[in-house]
Design an enzyme around this catalytic site. Structure first.
Site, mmCIF file in Angstrom:
data_model
loop_
_atom_site.group_PDB
_atom_site.id
_atom_site.type_symbol
_atom_site.label_atom_id
_atom_site.label_comp_id
_atom_site.label_asym_id
_atom_site.label_seq_id
_atom_site.Cartn_x
_atom_site.Cartn_y
_atom_site.Cartn_z
ATOM 1 N N GLY A 31 0.810 -1.216 0.000
ATOM 2 C CA GLY A 31 0.000 0.000 0.000
ATOM 3 C C GLY A 31 0.841 1.262 0.000
ATOM 4 N N GLN A 35 3.828 6.320 -7.823
ATOM 5 C CA GLN A 35 3.853 6.068 -9.265
ATOM 6 C C GLN A 35 4.578 4.763 -9.615
ATOM 7 O OE1 GLN A 35 2.002 7.892 -11.389
ATOM 8 N NE2 GLN A 35 2.542 6.294 -12.864
ATOM 9 N N HIS A 37 4.407 1.911 -8.001
ATOM 10 C CA HIS A 37 3.399 0.840 -7.937
ATOM 11 C C HIS A 37 2.454 0.935 -9.136
ATOM 12 C CE1 HIS A 37 4.203 1.444 -3.475
ATOM 13 N NE2 HIS A 37 4.403 0.150 -3.606
ATOM 14 N N GLY A 149 8.868 -4.525 -8.644
ATOM 15 C CA GLY A 149 9.774 -3.457 -9.062
ATOM 16 C C GLY A 149 11.230 -3.886 -8.977
ATOM 17 N N ASP A 152 13.685 -3.055 -5.778
ATOM 18 C CA ASP A 152 14.020 -4.094 -4.793
ATOM 19 C C ASP A 152 14.623 -5.266 -5.553
ATOM 20 O OD1 ASP A 152 12.887 -2.860 -2.326
ATOM 21 O OD2 ASP A 152 11.092 -2.895 -3.547
ATOM 22 N N GLN A 155 15.059 -8.602 -3.758
ATOM 23 C CA GLN A 155 13.739 -9.207 -3.528
ATOM 24 C C GLN A 155 13.251 -9.908 -4.793
ATOM 25 O OE1 GLN A 155 10.266 -7.390 -1.331
ATOM 26 N NE2 GLN A 155 9.619 -6.813 -3.392
ATOM 27 N N MET A 186 11.616 6.098 -6.370
ATOM 28 C CA MET A 186 10.387 6.278 -5.585
ATOM 29 C C MET A 186 10.261 5.171 -4.545
ATOM 30 S SD MET A 186 7.411 7.695 -7.991
ATOM 31 C CE MET A 186 7.698 9.146 -9.004
ATOM 32 N N ARG A 189 9.043 5.033 1.746
ATOM 33 C CA ARG A 189 9.830 5.522 2.883
ATOM 34 C C ARG A 189 10.440 6.905 2.628
ATOM 35 N NH1 ARG A 189 11.072 -0.443 3.605
ATOM 36 N NH2 ARG A 189 10.068 -0.940 5.573
HETATM 37 O O1 PAF Z 1 7.863 -4.984 -2.146
HETATM 38 C C1 PAF Z 1 6.922 -4.995 -1.310
HETATM 39 O O2 PAF Z 1 6.115 -4.078 -1.213
HETATM 40 C C2 PAF Z 1 6.766 -6.198 -0.396
HETATM 41 O O3 PAF Z 1 8.003 -6.703 -0.020
HETATM 42 C C3 PAF Z 1 5.878 -7.304 -0.994
HETATM 43 C C4 PAF Z 1 6.485 -7.894 -2.256
HETATM 44 C C5 PAF Z 1 4.501 -6.739 -1.307
HETATM 45 C C6 PAF Z 1 5.721 -8.440 0.020
HETATM 46 O O4 PAF Z 1 5.151 -7.988 1.203
#
Ligand code: PAF
EC number: 6.3.2.1
Length: 283
Positions: A31, A35, A37, A149, A152, A155, A186, A189
């Site tokens: 949440g 932009q 997202h 994205g 990250d 990730q 962006m 945080r």
């Molecule tokens: O990148 C994020 O916002 C979070 O790490 C994710 C992938 C939604 C998992 O909680």
């Protein structure tokens, strides 16, 4: 747009889409949408028939001293923006439903190796929390494709490895980082930054670009290139977590035959941790 918080209702909708052979795209988020997202949602809409976005601030990926309680929650605004974009379902599950047996008892997904290095070394358990929630959300939504994205970067690699290792039946798409006009990546945080810190913040990306230029000009003394950048950032007022040049495929130290590297950085301005990265093709 339907807003669904109940897992059974989500599965009902999922079943009706399956009966119509719809291609389902999924964009998991925490949440406080910006932009970056929305660009994931745009990509998802271009590639699929229907799009599910989830908003869930996942306690399992926050360390004990991190900002779980303070993490910005702006559901009403997020809902409005996603509805205007033509998202089909906004999934907003509750912690008690996602972790119904409690966080302590939760079965988890751990992607070894890649989860322990770089960001994982600074944030122990973080990628276990990410892999676990993403796996659970994939099981609920059962998408054909999912969008993350590249900001990250680690990730994204952890999730790709999980999908491969667990033979999950979906495609993971990485979407390039969305930046402010001054280059700052962006992030939800960024709003924690004071006005002074916000002015300084784009320096991180500028230094990464300088590192890229040095590599492009032929320098292969990566540890020297890295330490030059560290010195500059420390002088500018950043408190460095790490700056690393790694193989873009494996995130291991680059070998002699490497064709693509990624420069990864994390640095604090005050209590705010900024991350960024830049991929460089080696000629
Ligand atoms: O990148 C994020 O916002 C979070 O790490 C994710 C992938 C939604 C998992 O909680």
């Amino acid at each position: 747009m339907r807003v669904i918080s109940n897992i059974a209702s989500l599965r009902d909708v999922r079943r009706s889409w399956q009966a119509e052979y719809k291609v389902i795209a999924f964009v998991p988020t925490m949440g406080n949408l910006h932009q970056g997202h929305l660009n994931l949602v745009k990509e998802a809409k271009m590639k699929a028939d229907v799009v599910v976005v989830s908003i869930f601030v996942n306690p399992l990926q926050f360390g004990p001293d991190e900002d779980l309680e303070a993490y910005p929650r702006t559901l009403e605004n997020d809902r409005k923006v996603l509805s205007e974009m033509g998202v089909d379902v906004l999934f907003t599950p509750q912690v008690k439903d996602i972790y119904s047996r409690g966080l302590e008892q939760q079965t988890f997904v751990e992607v070894p190796g890649i989860s322990y290095m770089i960001c994982g070394a600074s944030r122990p358990g973080h990628f276990r929390g990410v892999a676990t929630i993403v796996c659970k959300l994939f099981n609920m939504v059962q998408p054909n494709m999912a969008f993350f994205g590249e900001k990250d970067f680690q990730q994204l690699q952890v999730i790709k490895a999980m999908v491969t290792d667990l033979s999950m039946n979906l495609t993971v798409h990485g979407v390039s980082t969305t930046r402010e006009d001054d280059g700052l990546a962006m992030s939800s945080r960024n709003q924690y930054l004071t006005a002074e810190q916000r002015t300084l913040a784009p320096t991180l990306y500028q230094r990464l670009q300088e590192m890229r230029d040095k590599i492009n000009s032929g320098r292969r003394d990566f540890s020297r290139v890295t330490s030059e950048c560290c010195e500059q950032l420390a002088q500018a007022g950043f408190s460095l977590d790490y700056i690393e040049i790694r193989s873009a495929d494996t995130l291991l130290q680059p070998g002699h035959e490497e064709t693509k590297v990624v420069i990864l950085a994390a640095a604090f301005l005050g209590r705010t941790r900024l991350i960024d990265n830049l991929q460089v093709t080696l000629n």
